[in-house]
Design an enzyme around this catalytic site. Structure first.
Site, PDB file in Angstrom:
ATOM      1  N   ASN A  85      33.372 -22.477 -53.074  1.00 39.22           N
ATOM      2  CA  ASN A  85      32.055 -23.028 -52.745  1.00 39.22           C
ATOM      3  C   ASN A  85      32.089 -24.551 -52.734  1.00 39.22           C
ATOM      4  O   ASN A  85      32.827 -25.156 -53.505  1.00 39.22           O
ATOM      5  CB  ASN A  85      31.022 -22.565 -53.777  1.00 39.22           C
ATOM      6  CG  ASN A  85      30.890 -21.067 -53.846  1.00 39.22           C
ATOM      7  OD1 ASN A  85      30.975 -20.379 -52.847  1.00 39.22           O
ATOM      8  ND2 ASN A  85      30.695 -20.540 -55.046  1.00 39.22           N
ATOM      9  N   HIS A  91      26.282 -22.955 -54.200  1.00 42.54           N
ATOM     10  CA  HIS A  91      26.638 -22.301 -55.469  1.00 42.54           C
ATOM     11  C   HIS A  91      27.871 -22.888 -56.150  1.00 42.54           C
ATOM     12  O   HIS A  91      28.486 -22.220 -56.982  1.00 42.54           O
ATOM     13  CB  HIS A  91      26.799 -20.785 -55.285  1.00 42.54           C
ATOM     14  CG  HIS A  91      25.617 -20.154 -54.638  1.00 42.54           C
ATOM     15  ND1 HIS A  91      24.415 -19.986 -55.303  1.00 42.54           N
ATOM     16  CD2 HIS A  91      25.421 -19.690 -53.384  1.00 42.54           C
ATOM     17  CE1 HIS A  91      23.543 -19.433 -54.480  1.00 42.54           C
ATOM     18  NE2 HIS A  91      24.131 -19.250 -53.309  1.00 42.54           N
ATOM     19  N   HIS A  98      38.051 -25.309 -56.496  1.00 43.38           N
ATOM     20  CA  HIS A  98      38.742 -24.184 -57.110  1.00 43.38           C
ATOM     21  C   HIS A  98      38.470 -22.936 -56.283  1.00 43.38           C
ATOM     22  O   HIS A  98      37.502 -22.863 -55.535  1.00 43.38           O
ATOM     23  CB  HIS A  98      38.321 -23.982 -58.571  1.00 43.38           C
ATOM     24  CG  HIS A  98      36.861 -23.746 -58.767  1.00 43.38           C
ATOM     25  ND1 HIS A  98      35.914 -24.745 -58.675  1.00 43.38           N
ATOM     26  CD2 HIS A  98      36.184 -22.617 -59.058  1.00 43.38           C
ATOM     27  CE1 HIS A  98      34.710 -24.230 -58.894  1.00 43.38           C
ATOM     28  NE2 HIS A  98      34.847 -22.938 -59.131  1.00 43.38           N
TER      29      HIS A  98
END
Length: 141
Positions: A85, A91, A98
Site C-alpha cells: 500500500n 491503507h 513493505h
C-alpha cells in the site's frame, strides 16, 4: 518521512523489536507478521528507507519479489495475496515500503485478506484518453 533510527520497520533490523526472521539479503529482510491475517502472513522489507513504492530504487524491488515467491512456495500456498500500500488513504500504516505475503486458506472472510472491489464501467473514450496520457507519460520516464 521518519528518520531511519525512528522508523518502526528499521527497528526490526538490529533486533530492537522481536521478530521471527525468514529470509535476509543485502537489500531486504522478511519475517512473520506478529498480527497476522492468517497463519504464515509474512512481511518483506526493503532495507532502503523509502516511504512509497515509486521512491524505492529498482534493485530493491527486484530483490523483494523473489523473496515473496520463496515464502509462498515454502508454505505450499495455492491461494495468497501479495499486498503493498502507498499512502494513508490507500491503507498504508507505516511510512516504509513493505510487502505482505498473506495466505488465503479458505474462501471465508475469517482468514486472510478480505477485499472489496468496487469496479467501475467508464466510457471507452475516457479509457482511450487515459491510455494515451499514460503512454505519453511512461515514454518520458
Amino acid at each position: 518521512m521518519a528518520s531511519v533510527a525512528s522508523c518502526h520497520v528499521h527497528r526490526h533490523s538490529p533486533g530492537d523489536i522481536p521478530s521471527f526472521r525468514l529470509v535476509e539479503t543485502d537489500l531486504s529482510y522478511s519475517f512473520l507478521d506478529i498480527g497476522p491475517l492468517s497463519k504464515g502472513h509474512a512481511l518483506i522489507i526493503p532495507k532502503d528507507h523509502a516511504a512509497k513504492l515509486h521512491e524505492l530504487p529498482d534493485e530493491y524491488l527486484a530483490d523483494a519479489m523473489p523473496i515473496a515467491k520463496r515464502i509462498a512456495s515454502a508454505q505450499g500456498l495455492e491461494n495468497y495475496n501479495i499486498l503493498q500500500n502507498n499512502g494513508r488513504i490507500a491503507h498504508q500504516e507505516v511510512d516504509h515500503v513493505h510487502f505482505h505475503v498473506i495466505p488465503k486458506p479458505s474462501s471465508s472472510d475469517e482468514e486472510g485478506l478480505v477485499v472489496g472491489w468496487p469496479a467501475k464501467k467508464p466510457p471507452m473514450d475516457e479509457l482511450r484518453a487515459l491510455h494515451k496520457d499514460l503512454v505519453d507519460r511512461l515514454s518520458k520516464l
